[in-house]
Design a protein around this motif. Structure first.
Motif, short mmCIF file in Angstrom:
data_model
loop_
_atom_site.label_atom_id
_atom_site.label_comp_id
_atom_site.label_asym_id
_atom_site.label_seq_id
_atom_site.Cartn_x
_atom_site.Cartn_y
_atom_site.Cartn_z
N ASP A 12 0.97 -1.23 -0.01
CA ASP A 12 0.04 -0.02 -0.13
C ASP A 12 0.82 1.12 -0.12
OD1 ASP A 12 -2.44 1.46 0.72
OD2 ASP A 12 -1.24 1.83 2.50
N LEU A 13 0.59 2.51 -0.33
CA LEU A 13 1.22 3.42 -0.41
C LEU A 13 1.13 4.53 0.73
CD1 LEU A 13 3.19 5.45 -1.85
CD2 LEU A 13 1.35 6.16 -3.39
N ASP A 14 0.09 5.22 0.78
CA ASP A 14 -0.33 6.17 2.03
C ASP A 14 -0.37 5.40 3.14
OD1 ASP A 14 -0.83 7.71 -0.52
OD2 ASP A 14 -2.17 8.62 0.50
N GLY B 270 -7.58 6.86 2.15
CA GLY B 270 -7.59 5.28 2.03
C GLY B 270 -8.69 4.87 0.95
N HIS B 271 -9.54 5.59 0.35
CA HIS B 271 -10.41 5.35 -0.64
C HIS B 271 -10.36 6.15 -1.68
CE1 HIS B 271 -12.56 2.50 1.92
NE2 HIS B 271 -12.54 3.47 2.90
N GLY B 272 -9.23 6.89 -2.16
CA GLY B 272 -9.05 7.60 -3.26
C GLY B 272 -9.42 9.18 -2.86
N THR C 33 -2.31 0.62 -4.58
CA THR C 33 -2.70 1.98 -3.87
C THR C 33 -4.17 2.55 -4.26
OG1 THR C 33 -2.39 4.36 -3.28
CG2 THR C 33 -1.60 3.68 -5.32
N ASN C 34 -5.10 3.01 -3.61
CA ASN C 34 -6.14 3.81 -3.98
C ASN C 34 -6.07 5.03 -4.43
OD1 ASN C 34 -7.82 1.52 -3.77
ND2 ASN C 34 -8.98 2.00 -1.88
N LYS C 35 -4.93 5.64 -4.31
CA LYS C 35 -4.48 7.09 -4.94
C LYS C 35 -4.34 6.77 -6.57
CE LYS C 35 -1.10 9.28 -2.88
NZ LYS C 35 -1.99 10.20 -2.11
N LYS D 179 -9.37 -1.16 -4.45
CA LYS D 179 -9.30 -1.74 -3.27
C LYS D 179 -10.63 -1.39 -2.40
CE LYS D 179 -5.59 -0.07 -1.85
NZ LYS D 179 -4.15 0.17 -0.82
O1 LIG Z 1 -6.91 7.10 -0.54
C1 LIG Z 1 -5.92 7.19 -1.03
O2 LIG Z 1 -5.65 8.05 -1.95
C2 LIG Z 1 -4.64 6.39 -1.02
O3 LIG Z 1 -4.53 5.36 0.03
P1 LIG Z 1 -3.90 4.11 0.11
O4 LIG Z 1 -2.36 4.20 -0.66
O5 LIG Z 1 -3.58 3.80 1.37
O6 LIG Z 1 -4.49 2.96 -0.91
#
Ligand SMILES: O=C(O)COP(=O)(O)O
Ligand SMILES: [Mg+2]
Length: 222
Positions: A11-13, A49-51, A120-122, A153
């Motif tokens: 995961d990223l963030d 976490g949800h973009g 990631t969701n980003k 995700k």
């Molecule tokens: O919510 C986001 O933009 C990214 O969140 P994540 O990297 O934890 O999936």
């Protein structure tokens, strides 16, 4: 998973990078431009976490004292999101930082031949600048973002696409994340999942989401 994984999803963030400070800057610049009151970093941390579109809707709902459903149905939301996108593009990579042990752990995994992926969701437009700002991009074989597939995700679509292309088995893969979303994604894919307690889990302790293991830092990866 006790032996070393051949394919590791990160995961990223909240897992690799502490991104809340620059997301806070982008959000508050957006709210200021829209004439709304600013939010604090603790609130931002609970919304990651949800973009980014979901995060902005939550920030607007909080600032306006309105239900999230009302904000989501507001015809002005796309225009407000365009304002956020302009500010986030400018802030991305400026005030984020790598968590301790991240770079050395990624380099060590690569040296022993593991395949590494970001999950990631980003959205891609912001994921790549964040990874580039911290010199992480060359360490990853695959970068799966919130808008890379029709579903993000906790849907396992992105994870399974990388797993299938790798030719590896589920039991050879490991997901490493900071949120209940990451744990649900790994479970849906039938992949082991380890979690970090220092990230963003919607304000909840990560142990409550029952990952296979909680580790204090990436230095504990086999
Ligand atoms: O919510 C986001 O933009 C990214 O969140 P994540 O990297 O934890 O999936
Ligand atoms: Mg995260």
């Amino acid at each position: 998973m006790s032996q070393a994984a051949d394919l590791v999803f990160f995961d990223l963030d909240g897992t690799l990078v502490e991104t809340a400070p620059e997301i806070l800057d982008a959000t508050n610049a957006t709210l200021a431009e829209l004439g709304q009151r600013p939010v604090g970093q603790t609130q931002i941390e609970a919304w990651i976490g949800h973009g980014t579109q979901n995060l902005l809707a939550k920030a607007l709902a909080w600032a306006q004292g309105a239900p999230i459903e009302a904000v989501a149905a507001d015809p002005a939301l796309p225009a407000h999101y365009a304002v956020f996108q302009r500010h986030y593009a400018r802030c991305c990579g400026t005030r984020s930082r790598l968590y301790p042990g991240v770079r050395s752990a990624l380099e060590r995994l690569r040296q022993r031949g593991a395949r590494l992926a970001v999950l990631t969701n980003k959205e891609r437009a912001y994921t790549l600048p964040v990874l580039d700002a911290h010199g992480l991009t060359p360490l990853f074989d695959d970068i799966v973002c919130g808008d890379s597939h029709p579903r993000r995700k906790p849907d396992p679509m992105g994870l399974l696409a990388v797993l299938s292309a790798s030719g590896l088995e589920r039991k050879q893969a490991l997901m490493v994340g900071d949120s209940s979303t990451d744990i649900a994604t790994a479970r849906a894919a039938g992949v082991a999942v380890w979690a970090l307690p220092y990230g963003y889990n919607h304000g909840q302790p990560i142990a409550d989401s029952h990952p296979d293991r909680v580790i204090e830092s990436l230095a504990e990866l086999p």
